[in-house]
Design a protein around this motif. Structure first.
Motif, short mmCIF file in Angstrom:
data_model
loop_
_atom_site.label_atom_id
_atom_site.label_comp_id
_atom_site.label_asym_id
_atom_site.label_seq_id
_atom_site.Cartn_x
_atom_site.Cartn_y
_atom_site.Cartn_z
N UNK A 198 -17.05 -51.18 -6.23
CA UNK A 198 -16.68 -50.01 -6.29
C UNK A 198 -16.29 -49.69 -7.60
N UNK A 199 -16.86 -48.58 -8.17
CA UNK A 199 -16.55 -48.17 -9.78
C UNK A 199 -16.80 -46.88 -9.89
N UNK A 247 -13.28 -50.53 -10.12
CA UNK A 247 -11.85 -50.46 -9.25
C UNK A 247 -11.88 -51.71 -8.23
N UNK A 248 -12.94 -52.19 -7.78
CA UNK A 248 -12.81 -53.47 -7.03
C UNK A 248 -14.31 -54.14 -6.69
N UNK A 249 -14.05 -55.53 -6.59
CA UNK A 249 -15.14 -56.32 -6.33
C UNK A 249 -14.90 -57.23 -5.12
N UNK A 250 -15.71 -57.44 -4.05
CA UNK A 250 -15.56 -58.13 -2.97
C UNK A 250 -16.50 -58.97 -2.49
N UNK A 251 -16.38 -60.25 -2.39
CA UNK A 251 -17.68 -61.07 -1.90
C UNK A 251 -17.04 -61.57 -0.70
N UNK A 252 -18.19 -61.60 0.55
CA UNK A 252 -18.04 -62.39 1.73
C UNK A 252 -19.33 -62.85 2.10
N UNK A 253 -19.26 -64.31 1.83
CA UNK A 253 -20.61 -64.96 2.18
C UNK A 253 -21.79 -64.37 1.28
N UNK A 277 -17.42 -63.99 -7.61
CA UNK A 277 -17.10 -62.81 -8.14
C UNK A 277 -17.73 -62.47 -9.58
N UNK A 278 -17.76 -63.51 -10.46
CA UNK A 278 -18.33 -63.50 -11.87
C UNK A 278 -19.72 -63.26 -11.65
N UNK A 279 -20.52 -63.67 -10.79
CA UNK A 279 -21.80 -63.47 -10.92
C UNK A 279 -22.29 -62.36 -10.26
N UNK A 280 -21.46 -61.84 -9.30
CA UNK A 280 -21.65 -60.32 -8.73
C UNK A 280 -21.51 -59.26 -9.92
N UNK A 281 -20.37 -59.45 -10.62
CA UNK A 281 -20.20 -58.57 -12.00
C UNK A 281 -21.24 -58.65 -12.90
#
Length: 128
Positions: free
Chosen positions: A86-87, A74-80, A5-9
Motif C-alpha cells: 500500500x503506497x 505505507x505498508x508491505x505484507x506477505x502471507x504465503x 518482504x525485500x523481494x516484494x519491494x
C-alpha cells in the motif's frame, strides 16, 4: 520473512521503474499474464486480463512524453505466496498537458515459480 518482504519491494520498484520509463516490455515481465489479473487506473473502470491491461499501458505510454513518479510506501505484507504493498503515488505526467496527480495505490503480488508477479494494481485519486 525479511527476504520475502525485500523481494516484494523489489518487484514493486521494478513496476514503478517500468511505469516511469514507459517500458511496455518490462511491464510484461512484471505483470502476471493471467486472465485474472486486474488493473484499476485512478478514476477508471477495472481492466481484467493481461491483454486489456497491456493495451491500457500502451495507450498511456503513447500519449505521454515524460513521466516522473515518486512513491511513499505505507505498508508491505506477505502471507504465503500473496503479498500487498500500500503506497502513495505522486505522478508528474507530461503529454499534451502537464498533469500532477496523487493517488493511493494497492499492488498485489503473487509468487509463482519462485518469482513475484503483479496480479492487481488499484490506484485511487487523492482529492486535494
Amino acid at each position: 520473512m525479511a527476504g520475502d518482504h525485500d523481494s516484494v519491494l523489489q518487484a514493486n520498484t521494478a513496476f514503478y521503474r517500468a511505469f516511469e520509463k514507459k517500458d511496455l516490455e518490462a511491464m510484461a515481465t512484471i505483470w502476471s499474464q493471467g486472465i485474472g489479473s486486474l488493473c484499476v487506473h485512478p478514476g477508471r473502470t477495472a481492466l481484467q486480463g493481461w491483454e486489456a491491461i497491456r493495451q491500457s499501458w500502451q495507450q498511456i505510454f503513447k500519449n505521454t512524453r515524460y513521466l516522473e513518479i515518486d512513491i511513499d510506501v505505507i505498508s508491505v505484507e506477505v502471507s504465503g505466496d500473496l503479498a500487498y504493498v500500500v503506497l502513495v503515488e505522486k505522478v508528474l505526467q507530461i503529454g499534451q498537458d502537464r498533469l500532477e496527480a496523487k493517488s493511493m495505490a494497492t499492488n498485489i503480488f503473487e509468487r509463482m515459480a519462485g518469482r513475484w508477479y503483479l496480479v492487481h494494481h488499484h490506484g485511487s485519486p487523492v482529492v486535494r
